[in-house]
Design an enzyme around this catalytic site. Sequence first.
Site, PDB file in Angstrom:
ATOM      1  N   ARG A  58      99.538  19.376  17.507  1.00 41.07           N
ATOM      2  CA  ARG A  58      99.717  20.037  18.806  1.00 41.07           C
ATOM      3  C   ARG A  58     100.954  20.941  18.766  1.00 41.07           C
ATOM      4  O   ARG A  58     101.662  21.000  17.776  1.00 41.07           O
ATOM      5  CB  ARG A  58      99.841  18.973  19.909  1.00 41.07           C
ATOM      6  CG  ARG A  58     100.831  17.879  19.507  1.00 41.07           C
ATOM      7  CD  ARG A  58     101.548  17.247  20.618  1.00 41.07           C
ATOM      8  NE  ARG A  58     102.361  18.192  21.337  1.00 41.07           N
ATOM      9  CZ  ARG A  58     103.543  18.637  20.914  1.00 41.07           C
ATOM     10  NH1 ARG A  58     104.063  18.255  19.764  1.00 41.07           N
ATOM     11  NH2 ARG A  58     104.217  19.500  21.640  1.00 41.07           N
ATOM     12  N   GLY A  59     101.198  21.605  19.917  1.00 41.13           N
ATOM     13  CA  GLY A  59     102.313  22.540  20.001  1.00 41.13           C
ATOM     14  C   GLY A  59     101.799  23.919  19.602  1.00 41.13           C
ATOM     15  O   GLY A  59     101.128  24.055  18.571  1.00 41.13           O
TER      16      GLY A  59
ATOM     17  N   ASP B 129     103.203  28.321  25.821  1.00 43.40           N
ATOM     18  CA  ASP B 129     101.921  28.345  25.097  1.00 43.40           C
ATOM     19  C   ASP B 129     101.286  29.724  25.131  1.00 43.40           C
ATOM     20  O   ASP B 129     100.476  30.062  24.268  1.00 43.40           O
ATOM     21  CB  ASP B 129     100.966  27.303  25.673  1.00 43.40           C
ATOM     22  CG  ASP B 129     101.406  25.912  25.244  1.00 43.40           C
ATOM     23  OD1 ASP B 129     102.315  25.359  25.879  1.00 43.40           O
ATOM     24  OD2 ASP B 129     100.894  25.429  24.219  1.00 43.40           O
TER      25      ASP B 129
ATOM     26  N   GLN C 144     104.607  13.631  25.771  1.00 43.73           N
ATOM     27  CA  GLN C 144     105.188  14.290  24.587  1.00 43.73           C
ATOM     28  C   GLN C 144     106.721  14.211  24.603  1.00 43.73           C
ATOM     29  O   GLN C 144     107.357  14.232  23.555  1.00 43.73           O
ATOM     30  CB  GLN C 144     104.763  15.770  24.524  1.00 43.73           C
ATOM     31  CG  GLN C 144     103.308  15.991  24.162  1.00 43.73           C
ATOM     32  CD  GLN C 144     102.425  16.110  25.380  1.00 43.73           C
ATOM     33  OE1 GLN C 144     102.719  15.539  26.427  1.00 43.73           O
ATOM     34  NE2 GLN C 144     101.327  16.833  25.269  1.00 43.73           N
TER      35      GLN C 144
ATOM     36  N   ARG D 270      91.113  24.825  21.378  1.00 46.03           N
ATOM     37  CA  ARG D 270      91.928  24.648  22.597  1.00 46.03           C
ATOM     38  C   ARG D 270      92.125  26.045  23.204  1.00 46.03           C
ATOM     39  O   ARG D 270      92.363  27.002  22.461  1.00 46.03           O
ATOM     40  CB  ARG D 270      93.283  23.987  22.296  1.00 46.03           C
ATOM     41  CG  ARG D 270      93.165  22.485  22.029  1.00 46.03           C
ATOM     42  CD  ARG D 270      94.538  21.817  22.004  1.00 46.03           C
ATOM     43  NE  ARG D 270      95.043  21.505  23.328  1.00 46.03           N
ATOM     44  CZ  ARG D 270      96.297  21.092  23.570  1.00 46.03           C
ATOM     45  NH1 ARG D 270      97.150  20.959  22.575  1.00 46.03           N
ATOM     46  NH2 ARG D 270      96.701  20.822  24.800  1.00 46.03           N
TER      47      ARG D 270
HETATM   48  O1  MRU Z   1      99.433  20.016  24.847  1.00 44.59           O
HETATM   49  P1  MRU Z   1     100.536  20.292  23.847  1.00 44.59           P
HETATM   50  O2  MRU Z   1     101.326  19.094  23.471  1.00 44.59           O
HETATM   51  O3  MRU Z   1     100.028  21.086  22.669  1.00 44.59           O
HETATM   52  O4  MRU Z   1     101.509  21.260  24.653  1.00 44.59           O
HETATM   53  C1  MRU Z   1     102.657  21.740  24.015  1.00 44.59           C
HETATM   54  C2  MRU Z   1     103.545  22.512  24.917  1.00 44.59           C
HETATM   55  O5  MRU Z   1     103.234  22.753  26.063  1.00 44.59           O
HETATM   56  C3  MRU Z   1     104.789  23.070  24.315  1.00 44.59           C
HETATM   57  O6  MRU Z   1     105.786  23.151  25.281  1.00 44.59           O
HETATM   58  C4  MRU Z   1     104.481  24.481  23.799  1.00 44.59           C
HETATM   59  O7  MRU Z   1     103.394  24.456  22.901  1.00 44.59           O
HETATM   60  C5  MRU Z   1     105.631  25.117  23.155  1.00 44.59           C
HETATM   61  S1  MRU Z   1     105.908  24.325  21.563  1.00 44.59           S
HETATM   62  C6  MRU Z   1     106.780  25.007  20.546  1.00 44.59           C
END
Ligand code: MRU
Length: 340
Positions: free
Chosen positions: A49-50, A228, A187, A86
């Site tokens: 993720r991220g 994102d 997270q 996603r």
């Molecule tokens: O659903 P996730 O855990 O993938 O969401 C991640 C986030 O919202 C982070 O804040 C975002 O990806 C920035 S990460 C460098």
Amino acid sequence: MKDLTAAALRYKHGELHVLDQRKLPGEVCWQVCKHENDLVALIQGLAIRGAPLLGISAAVWVGHCAMRGDSNEQLTNTIALLRASRPTAVNLMNYLDRLQKLVDSGADRFLLSDEVEAIFDEDVALCAAMSEHGAALVAQGDSILTHCNTGSLATAGAGTALGVITAAHKQGKNISVWVDETRPLLQGSRLTAWELEQADVPYQLICDSMSAGLMAAGKVDRVMVGADRIAVNGDFANKVGTYSLAVLASHHHVPFYVVAPATTIDRHCNDGASIPIEQRNADEVRGASGSFGSCIWSPAGAPVYNPAFDVTPAELVTGWILDSGVYTLDDVIAGALVSI
Ligand code: MRU
């Protein structure tokens, strides 16, 4: 393709391994991807993720497929499958579109794998540049509030907002961090707290609803979050709960920064209203699951609304900390994000 190593991704001897982030911090468990459907399941389950790492893991898989001799038609199908895994983090689309262009131009497998290696190495450099620009804004003794996980688990390098925070710590700025637990998937409490412990950065974990009281008490010097997808007008999507932090920060005159690489900008997206927001499974809100097991605490069939992200309007942002520098609202209104 050469071996690649990040905190949560390894490509070694022609195999892709990802650190299963669902199991952290209780268990450090690596999963091997043998098929594109494995990677899609790991992405959709948030094992990986991220925003940046989603795109990088997909790119590495495409490079792997090219090197094992997949045809252009097979590569195109794989790219389409991964692209749809996603919907919100645009790094996934940006990197896969970059590779699809090469496929369409008839590039051979070596050019494709070179491009994937470049994507990986670039992200490490983008993280380093953001950390440098952002750490310069952090004052001695600052208390910084952050949300979700934006560290090395989310990128190929040091991270975005958390990269800035750990860089400021390494500079000896004596900072401390308020870590939002980040419901529903935690997270913050599972991943950010774990990363800060490893980096020896002082932190305190809070429930998401505690930030208002902390700001009112003058206990937050700045808020730093990741993104994102950033629209060209500066609106951005990030983990749900980010928007309420921005409203609170504005009300309490706390500087609010978003930290992201250029690969998180969507040049086709004019404003936040056009950003697709992922809706996720109801059980994530009815309870919780992780290395500790699973638990549902609501009535079993409770109706649920579960957007994974929300949109923060540009006017609530003090600065956009990108790899190319720090941008103000005036810069963004003048079109800075269009030309990056
Ligand atoms: O659903 P996730 O855990 O993938 O969401 C991640 C986030 O919202 C982070 O804040 C975002 O990806 C920035 S990460 C460098």
